[in-house]
Design a protein around this motif. Structure first.
Motif, short mmCIF file in Angstrom:
data_model
loop_
_atom_site.label_atom_id
_atom_site.label_comp_id
_atom_site.label_asym_id
_atom_site.label_seq_id
_atom_site.Cartn_x
_atom_site.Cartn_y
_atom_site.Cartn_z
N GLU A 190 24.50 31.44 -8.77
CA GLU A 190 23.08 31.55 -8.44
C GLU A 190 22.25 31.96 -9.64
N LEU A 191 22.82 32.78 -10.51
CA LEU A 191 22.10 33.27 -11.68
C LEU A 191 22.16 32.31 -12.86
N ALA A 192 23.01 31.28 -12.75
CA ALA A 192 23.21 30.38 -13.89
C ALA A 192 21.94 29.64 -14.25
N GLY A 193 21.19 29.22 -13.24
CA GLY A 193 19.93 28.54 -13.51
C GLY A 193 20.06 27.25 -14.30
N SER A 243 24.11 25.71 -19.39
CA SER A 243 25.50 25.25 -19.48
C SER A 243 26.49 26.40 -19.65
N GLY A 244 26.17 27.35 -20.54
CA GLY A 244 27.09 28.46 -20.77
C GLY A 244 27.30 29.30 -19.53
N GLU A 245 26.20 29.58 -18.81
CA GLU A 245 26.31 30.41 -17.61
C GLU A 245 26.99 29.65 -16.48
N VAL A 246 26.81 28.33 -16.44
CA VAL A 246 27.51 27.52 -15.44
C VAL A 246 29.01 27.57 -15.69
N VAL A 247 29.41 27.54 -16.97
CA VAL A 247 30.83 27.63 -17.31
C VAL A 247 31.39 28.98 -16.87
N VAL A 248 30.63 30.06 -17.11
CA VAL A 248 31.07 31.39 -16.67
C VAL A 248 31.25 31.43 -15.17
N ALA A 288 40.96 40.11 0.98
CA ALA A 288 39.73 40.84 0.66
C ALA A 288 39.38 40.66 -0.82
N LEU A 289 40.40 40.70 -1.68
CA LEU A 289 40.16 40.49 -3.11
C LEU A 289 39.64 39.09 -3.38
N ALA A 290 40.22 38.09 -2.71
CA ALA A 290 39.78 36.71 -2.90
C ALA A 290 38.32 36.55 -2.47
N ALA A 291 37.96 37.17 -1.33
CA ALA A 291 36.57 37.09 -0.86
C ALA A 291 35.63 37.79 -1.83
N GLN A 292 36.06 38.92 -2.38
CA GLN A 292 35.23 39.63 -3.35
C GLN A 292 35.03 38.80 -4.61
N SER A 293 36.09 38.20 -5.11
CA SER A 293 36.00 37.38 -6.32
C SER A 293 35.15 36.14 -6.06
N LEU A 294 35.26 35.58 -4.85
CA LEU A 294 34.43 34.42 -4.50
C LEU A 294 32.95 34.80 -4.48
N ALA A 295 32.65 35.98 -3.90
CA ALA A 295 31.25 36.45 -3.87
C ALA A 295 30.72 36.61 -5.29
N LEU A 296 31.56 37.12 -6.20
CA LEU A 296 31.15 37.27 -7.60
C LEU A 296 30.85 35.91 -8.22
N GLY A 297 31.71 34.93 -7.94
CA GLY A 297 31.48 33.60 -8.47
C GLY A 297 30.19 32.97 -7.95
N VAL A 298 29.90 33.19 -6.68
CA VAL A 298 28.67 32.66 -6.09
C VAL A 298 27.45 33.33 -6.73
N ILE A 299 27.52 34.64 -6.93
CA ILE A 299 26.42 35.35 -7.60
C ILE A 299 26.18 34.78 -8.99
N ALA A 300 27.28 34.58 -9.73
CA ALA A 300 27.15 34.02 -11.08
C ALA A 300 26.55 32.62 -11.05
N MET A 308 18.88 38.20 -7.78
CA MET A 308 20.21 38.72 -7.47
C MET A 308 20.36 38.85 -5.95
N ASN A 309 21.45 38.30 -5.42
CA ASN A 309 21.71 38.34 -3.99
C ASN A 309 22.26 39.72 -3.61
N GLY A 310 21.39 40.58 -3.07
CA GLY A 310 21.80 41.94 -2.75
C GLY A 310 22.85 42.00 -1.66
N VAL A 311 22.83 41.02 -0.74
CA VAL A 311 23.81 41.01 0.34
C VAL A 311 25.22 40.78 -0.21
#
Length: 204
Positions: A42-45, A48-53, A28-40, A1-4
């Motif tokens: 990175e965790l997808a590994g 396929s299902g997690e990549v879709v999320v 600010a909301l767009a940047a926050q949502s983008l950070a969430l997408g990047v975290i997801a 998990m990317n703590g930053v």
């Protein structure tokens, strides 16, 4: 998990409750949502299902801010809406609820404790935005911030969240934002502003 990125999401939530301009809050909301997408992502590994999320969350980072920008283009304000409380008071309130999330909510064992606390803090900060910000667009943004907190908690769970569930949640959120945006435009048309404080003066 990317703590930053997780910490950046919380900082951007605090930014929304402090800034005065609607366009800055949407950015600010767009940047926050983008950070969430990047975290997801990175965790997808590679699953396929997690990549879709992750793709759905990245799409949300584009679609919802675009809808909100369209709303402010259609509902111009003659001037900045006076805040019900000063920026310092709003920031202190947001900091207090975030601290409550850290102190009062025990670790759930679903992911990293830092991520869990940040996710709960984001939900509470989003609710605080809805309560303390008078312009209706800020209240819409507060709802999305709270939903970002829930999504952060969901993607941090080992195994991730089913993309079907996430798609349903995003669809519901988009529907709520669209309907609320329609009401916001109607309020602006009738009152000439999106200041929800004026609604208190309405009578039968």
């Amino acid at each position: 998990m990317n703590g930053v990125l997780v910490t950046a999401m919380l900082a951007l939530g605090f930014a929304v409750i402090v800034v005065r301009r609607r366009s800055v809050a949407i950015a600010a909301l767009a940047a926050q949502s983008l950070a969430l997408g990047v975290i997801a992502a990175e965790l997808a590994g590679g699953h396929s299902g997690e990549v879709v999320v992750a793709g759905l969350l990245l799409g949300k980072a584009i679609v919802l801010p675009a809808l909100l920008y369209l709303l402010i283009r259609r509902t111009p304000e003659a001037g900045l809406v006076a805040a019900a409380a000063s920026a310092i008071v709003r920031l202190a309130a947001a900091g207090a609820v975030a601290l409550c999330a850290v102190v009062l909510i025990p670790p759930l064992g679903l992911g990293a404790p830092h991520t869990e606390h940040t996710a709960f803090a984001l939900v509470l900060v989003g609710i605080t935005i809805v309560v303390l910000r008078r312009p209706i667009l800020f209240q819409l943004i507060g709802l999305v911030v709270a939903e970002n907190g829930l999504s952060l908690l969901a993607v941090s769970v080992p195994g991730g969240l089913s993309y079907v569930v996430e798609f349903g949640a995003l669809f519901d959120l988009a529907l709520i934002v669209t309907v609320a945006a329609a009401f916001a435009q109607r309020i602006h048309t009738d009152l000439g502003t999106g200041d929800t404080e004026l609604l208190r003066g309405l009578r039968d």
